[in-house]
Write a protein that holds these residues in place. Structure first.
Motif, PDB file in Angstrom:
ATOM      1  N   UNK A  90      39.787  -2.899-134.042  1.00  0.00           N
ATOM      2  CA  UNK A  90      40.778  -2.776-132.985  1.00  0.00           C
ATOM      3  C   UNK A  90      40.971  -1.304-132.651  1.00  0.00           C
ATOM      4  N   UNK A  91      41.207  -1.014-131.392  1.00  0.00           N
ATOM      5  CA  UNK A  91      41.448   0.357-130.948  1.00  0.00           C
ATOM      6  C   UNK A  91      42.836   0.806-131.392  1.00  0.00           C
ATOM      7  N   UNK A  92      42.978   2.080-131.666  1.00  0.00           N
ATOM      8  CA  UNK A  92      44.252   2.608-132.154  1.00  0.00           C
ATOM      9  C   UNK A  92      45.401   2.413-131.161  1.00  0.00           C
ATOM     10  N   UNK A  93      45.106   2.269-129.889  1.00  0.00           N
ATOM     11  CA  UNK A  93      46.169   2.075-128.899  1.00  0.00           C
ATOM     12  C   UNK A  93      46.420   0.607-128.568  1.00  0.00           C
ATOM     13  N   UNK A  94      45.746  -0.276-129.251  1.00  0.00           N
ATOM     14  CA  UNK A  94      46.043  -1.703-129.092  1.00  0.00           C
ATOM     15  C   UNK A  94      47.436  -1.962-129.673  1.00  0.00           C
ATOM     16  N   UNK A  95      48.019  -3.064-129.270  1.00  0.00           N
ATOM     17  CA  UNK A  95      49.376  -3.385-129.717  1.00  0.00           C
ATOM     18  C   UNK A  95      49.365  -4.277-130.959  1.00  0.00           C
ATOM     19  N   UNK A  96      50.513  -4.335-131.602  1.00  0.00           N
ATOM     20  CA  UNK A  96      50.704  -5.249-132.722  1.00  0.00           C
ATOM     21  C   UNK A  96      50.407  -6.674-132.268  1.00  0.00           C
ATOM     22  N   UNK A 101      46.861 -11.374-132.586  1.00  0.00           N
ATOM     23  CA  UNK A 101      45.957 -12.287-131.885  1.00  0.00           C
ATOM     24  C   UNK A 101      44.568 -12.296-132.503  1.00  0.00           C
ATOM     25  N   UNK A 102      44.050 -11.116-132.832  1.00  0.00           N
ATOM     26  CA  UNK A 102      42.728 -11.042-133.466  1.00  0.00           C
ATOM     27  C   UNK A 102      42.738 -11.726-134.831  1.00  0.00           C
ATOM     28  N   UNK A 103      43.778 -11.469-135.611  1.00  0.00           N
ATOM     29  CA  UNK A 103      43.843 -12.061-136.945  1.00  0.00           C
ATOM     30  C   UNK A 103      44.022 -13.571-136.901  1.00  0.00           C
ATOM     31  N   UNK A 104      44.713 -14.056-135.879  1.00  0.00           N
ATOM     32  CA  UNK A 104      44.920 -15.506-135.758  1.00  0.00           C
ATOM     33  C   UNK A 104      43.640 -16.221-135.356  1.00  0.00           C
ATOM     34  N   UNK A 105      42.793 -15.523-134.598  1.00  0.00           N
ATOM     35  CA  UNK A 105      41.604 -16.167-134.048  1.00  0.00           C
ATOM     36  C   UNK A 105      40.324 -15.873-134.820  1.00  0.00           C
ATOM     37  N   UNK A 106      40.405 -15.071-135.856  1.00  0.00           N
ATOM     38  CA  UNK A 106      39.228 -14.750-136.666  1.00  0.00           C
ATOM     39  C   UNK A 106      39.629 -14.777-138.137  1.00  0.00           C
ATOM     40  N   UNK A 107      38.697 -15.051-138.996  1.00  0.00           N
ATOM     41  CA  UNK A 107      39.025 -15.133-140.428  1.00  0.00           C
ATOM     42  C   UNK A 107      39.122 -13.755-141.080  1.00  0.00           C
ATOM     43  N   UNK A 108      39.996 -12.903-140.570  1.00  0.00           N
ATOM     44  CA  UNK A 108      40.173 -11.556-141.141  1.00  0.00           C
ATOM     45  C   UNK A 108      41.636 -11.302-141.433  1.00  0.00           C
ATOM     46  N   UNK A 109      41.872 -10.499-142.444  1.00  0.00           N
ATOM     47  CA  UNK A 109      43.226 -10.068-142.800  1.00  0.00           C
ATOM     48  C   UNK A 109      43.325  -8.555-142.826  1.00  0.00           C
TER      49      UNK A 109
END
Length: 142
Positions: A90-96, A101-109
């Motif tokens: 994720x880019x540093x200027x992306x939002x919480x 959203x990324x964590x909900x849609x991909x198997x990453x923590x």
């Protein structure tokens, strides 16, 4: 989308909550050394970076456990042999909100945080929870 203070917290840039003290490895580091870093620092992921600190992959503790469980060995292997070469970042200027959203849609923590493809931090599910708890009052001390 939440309202008020919750909405404000969701619009915070991830750069303000990311971890900047990172343990990283190079693609040519031995997998034994990668495993030692994960164990010594009790971390769940190690970003793999090149000499210019560009993110080229990630190795998770689960990757190593799966390899060992399946009868594989750590010795004789390099980080590049086991890393996910297309990590979700994720880019540093992306939002919480975007990070969630990324964590909900991909198997990453764990999300590596980048600036111009260079690793600048890491944001975890725990970091996001800690940040969003700011919407709740601290418990009163008796």
């Amino acid at each position: 989308m939440p309202r008020g203070r919750a909405r404000e917290l969701m619009q915070t840039h991830v750069r303000t909550i990311m971890n900047v003290k990172l343990i990283t490895v190079a693609p040519d580091d031995s997998l034994v050394d990668v495993a030692r870093e994960i164990a010594a620092h009790s971390i769940g992921v190690v970003p793999v970076v090149d000499r210019e600190q560009r993110l080229v992959g990630v190795i998770t503790g689960n990757d190593l456990v799966d390899l060992l469980h399946d009868g594989g060995r750590l010795d004789g292997r390099l980080a590049r042999d086991t890393m996910d070469a297309e990590p979700i970042s994720i880019d540093e200027f992306a939002t919480v909100d975007e990070a969630i959203g990324l964590m909900r849609n991909a198997p990453v923590r764990h999300l590596p945080v980048t600036r111009n493809q260079r690793l600048v931090g890491l944001v975890t599910a725990s970091d996001l929870i800690r940040h969003l708890l700011k919407n709740y009052p601290e418990p009163e001390v008796a």
